[in-house]
Design a protein around this motif. Structure first.
Motif, PDB file in Angstrom:
ATOM      1  N   ASN A 186     -15.098  21.398  14.271  1.00 14.85           N
ATOM      2  CA  ASN A 186     -16.237  20.072  13.805  1.00 14.85           C
ATOM      3  C   ASN A 186     -15.798  19.417  12.640  1.00 14.85           C
ATOM      4  N   SER A 187     -14.391  19.209  12.683  1.00 11.71           N
ATOM      5  CA  SER A 187     -14.116  18.571  11.863  1.00 11.71           C
ATOM      6  C   SER A 187     -14.609  17.127  11.388  1.00 11.71           C
ATOM      7  N   SER A 188     -14.659  16.702  10.083  1.00 13.23           N
ATOM      8  CA  SER A 188     -15.118  15.411   9.713  1.00 13.23           C
ATOM      9  C   SER A 188     -13.886  14.501   9.582  1.00 13.23           C
ATOM     10  N   GLN A 189     -14.425  13.354  10.217  1.00 19.65           N
ATOM     11  CA  GLN A 189     -13.483  12.268  10.054  1.00 19.65           C
ATOM     12  C   GLN A 189     -13.308  11.628   8.917  1.00 19.65           C
ATOM     13  N   LYS A 190     -14.235  11.944   7.910  1.00 15.60           N
ATOM     14  CA  LYS A 190     -14.356  11.651   6.513  1.00 15.60           C
ATOM     15  C   LYS A 190     -13.228  12.157   5.717  1.00 15.60           C
ATOM     16  N   SER A 191     -13.104  13.431   6.122  1.00 16.41           N
ATOM     17  CA  SER A 191     -11.898  14.272   5.658  1.00 16.41           C
ATOM     18  C   SER A 191     -10.529  13.791   5.942  1.00 16.41           C
ATOM     19  N   TYR A 192     -10.287  13.234   7.307  1.00 19.68           N
ATOM     20  CA  TYR A 192      -8.973  12.377   7.611  1.00 19.68           C
ATOM     21  C   TYR A 192      -8.679  11.213   6.559  1.00 19.68           C
ATOM     22  N   LEU A 193      -9.862  10.507   6.259  1.00 19.34           N
ATOM     23  CA  LEU A 193      -9.515   9.442   5.421  1.00 19.34           C
ATOM     24  C   LEU A 193      -8.974   9.844   4.072  1.00 19.34           C
ATOM     25  N   ILE A 194      -9.653  10.943   3.557  1.00 22.16           N
ATOM     26  CA  ILE A 194      -9.217  11.223   2.125  1.00 22.16           C
ATOM     27  C   ILE A 194      -7.710  11.508   2.221  1.00 22.16           C
ATOM     28  N   LEU A 195      -7.387  12.259   3.137  1.00 20.59           N
ATOM     29  CA  LEU A 195      -6.072  12.842   3.356  1.00 20.59           C
ATOM     30  C   LEU A 195      -5.219  11.799   3.456  1.00 20.59           C
ATOM     31  N   TYR A 196      -5.318  11.149   4.387  1.00 13.12           N
ATOM     32  CA  TYR A 196      -4.527   9.906   4.915  1.00 13.12           C
ATOM     33  C   TYR A 196      -4.311   9.119   3.475  1.00 13.12           C
ATOM     34  N   PHE A 197      -5.245   8.626   2.951  1.00 12.75           N
ATOM     35  CA  PHE A 197      -5.028   7.957   1.831  1.00 12.75           C
ATOM     36  C   PHE A 197      -4.023   8.358   0.783  1.00 12.75           C
ATOM     37  N   ASN A 198      -4.497   9.839   0.295  1.00 12.88           N
ATOM     38  CA  ASN A 198      -3.515  10.491  -0.633  1.00 12.88           C
ATOM     39  C   ASN A 198      -1.728  10.610  -0.059  1.00 12.88           C
ATOM     40  N   ILE A 199      -1.994  10.991   1.242  1.00 16.45           N
ATOM     41  CA  ILE A 199      -0.634  10.912   1.982  1.00 16.45           C
ATOM     42  C   ILE A 199       0.015   9.439   1.714  1.00 16.45           C
ATOM     43  N   ASN A 201      -0.543   7.031  -0.171  1.00  8.41           N
ATOM     44  CA  ASN A 201       0.122   6.597  -1.535  1.00  8.41           C
ATOM     45  C   ASN A 201       1.265   7.345  -1.978  1.00  8.41           C
ATOM     46  N   ILE A 202       1.531   8.551  -1.589  1.00  9.44           N
ATOM     47  CA  ILE A 202       2.566   9.239  -2.042  1.00  9.44           C
ATOM     48  C   ILE A 202       3.769   8.611  -1.234  1.00  9.44           C
ATOM     49  N   TYR A 203       3.856   8.340  -0.100  1.00  7.01           N
ATOM     50  CA  TYR A 203       4.923   7.936   0.645  1.00  7.01           C
ATOM     51  C   TYR A 203       5.282   6.544   0.282  1.00  7.01           C
ATOM     52  N   ASN A 204       4.389   5.856  -0.376  1.00  8.13           N
ATOM     53  CA  ASN A 204       4.616   4.408  -0.854  1.00  8.13           C
ATOM     54  C   ASN A 204       5.486   4.546  -2.148  1.00  8.13           C
ATOM     55  N   GLU A 205       4.960   5.637  -3.063  1.00 15.62           N
ATOM     56  CA  GLU A 205       5.661   5.647  -4.263  1.00 15.62           C
ATOM     57  C   GLU A 205       7.164   6.416  -4.117  1.00 15.62           C
ATOM     58  N   THR A 206       7.294   7.166  -3.100  1.00 18.78           N
ATOM     59  CA  THR A 206       8.448   7.855  -3.013  1.00 18.78           C
ATOM     60  C   THR A 206       9.518   7.107  -1.915  1.00 18.78           C
ATOM     61  N   GLY A 207       9.035   6.035  -1.553  1.00 13.61           N
ATOM     62  CA  GLY A 207      10.001   4.965  -0.861  1.00 13.61           C
ATOM     63  C   GLY A 207      10.047   5.259   0.648  1.00 13.61           C
ATOM     64  N   LYS A 208       8.925   5.872   1.090  1.00 14.88           N
ATOM     65  CA  LYS A 208       8.931   6.362   2.587  1.00 14.88           C
ATOM     66  C   LYS A 208       8.016   5.441   3.059  1.00 14.88           C
ATOM     67  N   LEU A 209       8.379   4.163   3.360  1.00 20.07           N
ATOM     68  CA  LEU A 209       7.523   3.015   3.692  1.00 20.07           C
ATOM     69  C   LEU A 209       7.006   3.091   4.853  1.00 20.07           C
ATOM     70  N   ASP A 210       7.767   3.643   5.865  1.00 16.66           N
ATOM     71  CA  ASP A 210       7.369   3.326   7.430  1.00 16.66           C
ATOM     72  C   ASP A 210       6.384   4.523   7.657  1.00 16.66           C
ATOM     73  N   SER A 211       6.729   5.771   6.822  1.00 15.24           N
ATOM     74  CA  SER A 211       5.596   6.738   7.181  1.00 15.24           C
ATOM     75  C   SER A 211       4.226   6.371   6.396  1.00 15.24           C
ATOM     76  N   ALA A 212       4.392   5.534   5.484  1.00 12.95           N
ATOM     77  CA  ALA A 212       3.400   5.231   4.738  1.00 12.95           C
ATOM     78  C   ALA A 212       2.404   4.188   5.300  1.00 12.95           C
ATOM     79  N   GLN A 213       3.344   3.434   6.119  1.00 11.85           N
ATOM     80  CA  GLN A 213       2.532   2.400   6.878  1.00 11.85           C
ATOM     81  C   GLN A 213       1.710   3.153   7.996  1.00 11.85           C
ATOM     82  N   TYR A 214       2.044   3.946   8.567  1.00  7.78           N
ATOM     83  CA  TYR A 214       1.653   4.678   9.562  1.00  7.78           C
ATOM     84  C   TYR A 214       0.514   5.397   9.217  1.00  7.78           C
ATOM     85  N   TYR A 215       0.224   5.905   8.039  1.00  2.74           N
ATOM     86  CA  TYR A 215      -1.000   6.673   7.568  1.00  2.74           C
ATOM     87  C   TYR A 215      -2.059   5.514   7.103  1.00  2.74           C
TER      88      TYR A 215
END
Length: 564
Positions: A186-199, A201-215
């Motif tokens: 019964n997972s909440s879609q809102k929980s995915y939003l929080i995680l995807y945003f944080n992930i 963000n880190i992918y952007n800052e660490t240069g993994k730009l394609d992975s960042a774009q996916y999330y």
């Protein structure tokens, strides 16, 4: 005088009222001795007055201590902690501490893990990152069966690790949370939003730009499905940041400027302003860049954020005011940067990970002291410059003198080598030795045999073999290493290595003087030619024998014979 009497009268009235209230409270407390815990729990939530809530929690705590009911005692402490959560942090934390200590001794009903999470969040919000991290780590020891709490805890672990500068550690925690979220029915879609945003963000800052774009794309899709404009705007901002790292500054600037008016999070606004400041700096709009950096400082000062990401803002501000020679502004932002770095240093992050490059804490403090000195001692500025120039002149003059005598010394040594005909003559090895044979413990017959062998060895230039060692030379001369070493030492006054190096260097000198082609070799080729495995070994041996380097010797030879 009447005023004082009036004061005393009102004080007496106040004391009487307080005493009456105490009696009333005591009466209420006495009336609760025989009622059930459920009743007191119900009355706690039903009664809106703080005083009544204190009475109910006092009664619960007193009775549970007397009866040894640990589980209910922790519940009483929890109710009491709610009364201080917003207006008395010290008391609030003291009740959480009591619950956690009891829960660690006797884990029950979600204690202590629930309260560890609550206290950890409080530490995080108050920038006590080290203690927040300790609490979040402890939760894993107690809450193993509470998967929902463990998943949420991974989120918090990620936040703290990110604030501490451990981006890859934060990413690991976020993915653990994401894996658990995918397994929840019964997972909440809102929980995915929080995680995807944080992930993202880190992918952007660490240069993994394609992975960042996916999330980012996934986050935009889900936020549109949920009609969640808050997270939708956050993901659009991350899209602009992604374009920034891809160096598409025009589109990044356009998207981020639009996002400024739509995002609600102050920290996200600080992030956006940092990137807008950096974009404007890259395209040469320095005044606009400064404006955005100042907004970043204003926001993070207001919300008291110490994320190391923002130290780059202070470096930009310091450098700007340094270039403008505005010492007071430079000093102001230097102090802010020192404060940020000092707190992070206490959390054992920056120094342990060597993240400081341009502004280590000691360097910052030294620079701050220099600025204070400049502000207070402007009248001494000319004297300081005179001293600096004088010392600099002395050092430069000393350097010239040193170089002059060094060149003169080298030239003298070169001429000695160049004019020394002994290097061009064949040196015979005499058969008499400096020490009598009985002092060497070797028979004269063996000594003569070795000397004759050495004479032949030198004549045939066998010392040019790179693989030459004392044992294999002894074998060649049909003797042993011990005898050979003693004879070389007595005859040449050198050990074996010095003896071989001397022969090789003298050979090189002679060949360099007489052979134009050999003079054109590189130092590596010359070294290999005369038996050295490395050019450094040849250079060291040559300088030890002659006092000059082979490079200098060859250069001077070329001056002597420019056309040969």
């Amino acid at each position: 005088m009447n005023f004082k009497k009036g004061n005393n009268f009102y004080l007496i009235i106040l004391l009487i009222l307080c005493f009456c209230e105490h009696l009333q409270s005591q009466k209420v407390a006495d009336s609760l001795k025989n009622v059930s815990y459920d009743y007191m729990w119900e009355r706690y939530y039903a009664d809106t007055t703080r005083a009544a809530k204190i009475i109910y929690t006092d009664a619960i705590i007193a009775r549970t201590k007397k009866e040894g009911d640990t589980a209910t005692l922790m519940g009483g402490y929890e109710l009491r902690s709610y009364l201080y959560r917003k207006n008395n942090r010290d008391k609030y934390l003291s009740y959480l501490d009591s619950i956690i200590k009891l829960g660690e001794l006797k884990p029950i009903n979600g204690y202590p893990e629930d309260k560890l999470l609550e206290r950890g969040v409080d530490f995080y919000l108050n920038n006590d990152l080290k203690n927040a991290l300790l609490d979040f780590i402890k939760i894993e020891d107690f809450g193993k069966n509470n998967t929902n709490l463990i998943r949420r805890n991974y989120n918090h672990l990620g936040l703290v690790k990110y604030e501490l500068g451990d981006k890859f550690g934060a990413l690991e925690s976020y993915f653990k949370s994401l894996d658990m979220l995918k397994r929840e029915s019964n997972s909440s879609q809102k929980s995915y939003l929080i995680l995807y945003f944080n992930i993202s963000n880190i992918y952007n800052e660490t240069g993994k730009l394609d992975s960042a774009q996916y999330y980012i794309n996934e986050g935009i899709r889900i936020s549109q499905e949920l009609n969640d404009t808050l997270y939708y705007n956050h993901f659009i901002a991350n899209k602009g940041i992604n374009l920034f790292y891809k160096e598409d500054y025009e589109r990044a600037n356009e998207i981020l400027k639009k996002c400024l008016d739509s995002v609600q999070s102050e920290e996200v606004k600080a992030h956006i302003n940092y990137y807008l400041g950096t974009i404007n700096k890259k395209i040469g709009k320095f005044e606009q860049s400064l404006k955005h950096y100042l907004i970043v400082d204003s926001i993070i000062s207001k919300i008291n954020v110490l994320n190391p990401f923002y130290r780059k803002t202070y470096i930009e501000l310091i450098n700007h005011y340094k270039s403008k020679k505005e010492l007071k502004s430079q000093f102001y932002y230097l102090n802010k940067l020192i404060n940020m770095d000092s707190i992070n240093h206490e959390n054992e992050v920056f120094l342990n990970r060597n993240l400081y490059t341009d502004y280590e804490i000691p360097k910052l403090k030294a620079e701050r002291n220099q600025i204070i000195f400049n502000i207070k001692q402007k009248d001494r500025k000319k004297m300081i410059w005179i001293i600096v120039l004088l010392v600099g002149s002395i050092l430069i003059l000393s350097g010239f003198i040193y170089q002059y005598y060094k060149r003169k010394s080298y030239q003298t040594r070169f001429l000695t080598l160049y004019n020394n005909q002994e290097n061009d003559q064949k040196k015979e090895v005499p058969t008499n030795i400096k020490k009598p044979s009985y002092q060497l413990d070797i028979s004269e017959e063996i000594i003569v045999h070795i000397l004759e062998g050495l004479q032949k060895f030198e004549k045939n230039h066998d010392y040019l073999r790179a693989e030459l060692t004392l044992p294999n030379l002894a074998k060649q001369l049909q003797t042993n290493s011990k005898y050979l070493s003693k004879v070389i030492s007595a005859k040449k006054g050198k050990n074996f290595v010095q003896y071989i190096n001397n022969l090789r260097v003298n050979y090189a000198i002679k060949k360099l003087k007489n052979n134009l082609s050999f003079r054109k070799y590189t130092l590596v080729a010359i070294a290999n030619e005369i038996g050295f495995k490395k050019s450094e070994s040849f250079t060291n041996a040559f300088k030890k024998e002659t006092g000059i380097t082979p490079f200098y010797f060859i250069k001077e030879l070329q001056k002597k014979h420019p056309n040969s």
